[in-house]
Design an enzyme around this catalytic site. Structure first.
Site, short mmCIF file in Angstrom:
data_model
loop_
_atom_site.label_atom_id
_atom_site.label_comp_id
_atom_site.label_asym_id
_atom_site.label_seq_id
_atom_site.Cartn_x
_atom_site.Cartn_y
_atom_site.Cartn_z
N ASP A 177 28.98 39.34 16.88
CA ASP A 177 29.80 38.22 17.36
C ASP A 177 29.73 37.10 16.33
O ASP A 177 28.81 36.28 16.38
CB ASP A 177 29.29 37.76 18.73
CG ASP A 177 30.08 36.60 19.30
OD1 ASP A 177 31.15 36.28 18.76
OD2 ASP A 177 29.62 36.02 20.29
N GLU A 209 33.08 28.61 15.27
CA GLU A 209 33.66 29.02 16.56
C GLU A 209 32.68 28.79 17.69
O GLU A 209 33.07 28.40 18.80
CB GLU A 209 34.09 30.49 16.48
CG GLU A 209 34.91 30.97 17.67
CD GLU A 209 34.07 31.58 18.79
OE1 GLU A 209 34.66 31.99 19.81
OE2 GLU A 209 32.83 31.64 18.67
N ASP A 232 37.87 39.28 17.89
CA ASP A 232 36.55 38.86 18.33
C ASP A 232 35.90 40.01 19.08
O ASP A 232 36.52 41.06 19.29
CB ASP A 232 36.66 37.61 19.22
CG ASP A 232 35.45 36.69 19.12
OD1 ASP A 232 34.31 37.22 18.98
OD2 ASP A 232 35.61 35.47 19.20
N HIS A 319 25.00 37.82 22.00
CA HIS A 319 24.15 36.66 21.74
C HIS A 319 22.66 36.97 21.88
O HIS A 319 21.86 36.10 22.18
CB HIS A 319 24.53 35.48 22.64
CG HIS A 319 25.75 34.76 22.19
ND1 HIS A 319 26.02 33.46 22.54
CD2 HIS A 319 26.79 35.17 21.41
CE1 HIS A 319 27.18 33.09 22.00
NE2 HIS A 319 27.66 34.12 21.31
#
Length: 352
Positions: A177, A209, A232, A319
């Site tokens: 990401d 971003e 993305d 994440h």
């Protein structure tokens, strides 16, 4: 994915780029595309651009953001322990006990994120998430003075994990990401047939971003594209505890995800679907009932408005230091975008 492309993806993932500190990964992006485009440049925000046929219209923008979530040196105590803040949406569940690299002007300094051992915690505290400010980094020194000889306030920090092939075509690593989006943009620029293009193509590796789509806002304003496609990652729901009722039925290995909803021009959506069906490209559809948290959101509302699309790469464990994707989805996203660009005549009516 061939070995050359895989090496490029590995290089992107291995290069630190927390939001606001993207210079090195932008250099790698520009090196990858420089012999396949007519022009490369960067802007004052740090966005990196590769352009094919810059004098043609319509202008089509492809955007993938190169920044990753990370940490930053906030404070050093008298014993030399480093307290840190989050850069972007860092999950405090996964930071404790991880190895990190602090990126200084003299090179990376290794460290370990510490917290109170579970043996010494009260029962009620064991049930809580340890907050970021209650964790620290140990770099092995004894005093604040020693620490500050090695690091400085504001130095960026990344997780010290590498690129790891898993079974089959699946790979693990940090920062998919959205460095995988940067990969797709770069490979699309490299593989598109220039002779079949009837438009200008602006491939952009956008910055910041994770802090609010900042690079997409400035780069889209500068390009003033007629069509903008963001690439993305998106949530894969083929793993435990991810509720398909909330994110849809999205799986690794079943193809890139074509987003549908108010952030997406319906004619762009349909063109992607038609191309995928015609050419036998596997694809998935994801409902996005509101503005997405991607560069597509910023691109769509630039200037008087931009015809916008969004292609997603299914991603597990977003994440965290060990995200997982399938490289076949990435390759099929490149195929889809190449065919989309080559299908444009310049006479399209995009008005819904």
């Amino acid at each position: 994915m061939d070995s050359d492309s895989l090496d490029f993806l590995r290089k992107l993932i291995s290069t630190p780029s927390p939001s606001g500190f993207e210079e090195e990964v932008q250099r790698i992006f520009l090196e990858r595309i420089q012999d396949r485009v007519d022009r490369t440049y960067k802007d004052v925000h740090g966005n990196a651009f590769g352009v094919i046929h810059p004098d043609r219209t319509p202008r089509v923008m492809l955007a993938g953001h190169c920044d990753e979530v990370g940490l930053m040196v906030e404070y050093v105590n008298d014993q030399g322990y480093i307290h840190f803040s989050a850069v972007g949406g860092v999950d405090p569940h996964v930071t404790a006990g991880t190895r990190v690299l602090i990126h200084t002007g003299s090179g990376p300094v290794p460290g370990v994120v510490g917290k109170k051992p579970i043996h010494l915690m009260e029962e009620k505290d064991r049930q809580k998430v340890v907050k970021i400010e209650e964790q620290w980094i140990d770099i092995g020194v004894k005093t604040r003075e020693e620490a500050l000889q090695l690091v400085s306030i504001g130095d960026p920090i990344t997780f010290d994990v590498g690129f790891r092939p898993l079974s089959g075509t699946r790979v693990a690593g940090k920062g998919f990401d959205d460095k995988v989006g940067v990969f797709v943009v770069a490979e699309t620029l490299r593989r598109v047939n220039r002779e079949k293009l009837h438009c200008a193509v602006y491939g952009v590796s956008t910055v910041q971003e994770e802090l609010g789509l900042r690079g997409a806002r400035t780069s889209a304003f500068g390009i003033a594209p007629h069509v903008g496609i963001a690439v993305d990652v998106t949530f894969a729901s083929d793993c435990p505890d991810v509720d398909k009722r909330k994110v849809g039925d999205i799986a690794l290995g079943k193809g890139p995800v074509i987003a549908r909803g108010p952030n997406i021009n319906p004619k762009v959506f349909q063109r992607f679907v038609d191309i995928a069906r015609t050419h036998g490209i596997p694809y998935q559809v994801q409902a996005e009932s509101k503005a997405t948290g991607t560069d597509a959101n910023a691109i769509q509302v630039t200037r008087e408005g931009v015809v916008t699309g969004l292609i997603g790469i299914p991603n597990r464990y977003m994440h965290t230091p060990s995200e997982v994707i399938d490289t076949e989805d990435v390759e099929n996203a490149v195929r889809l975008l190449v065919l989309f660009l080559e299908s444009l005549s310049g006479d399209e009516d995009w008005i819904p």
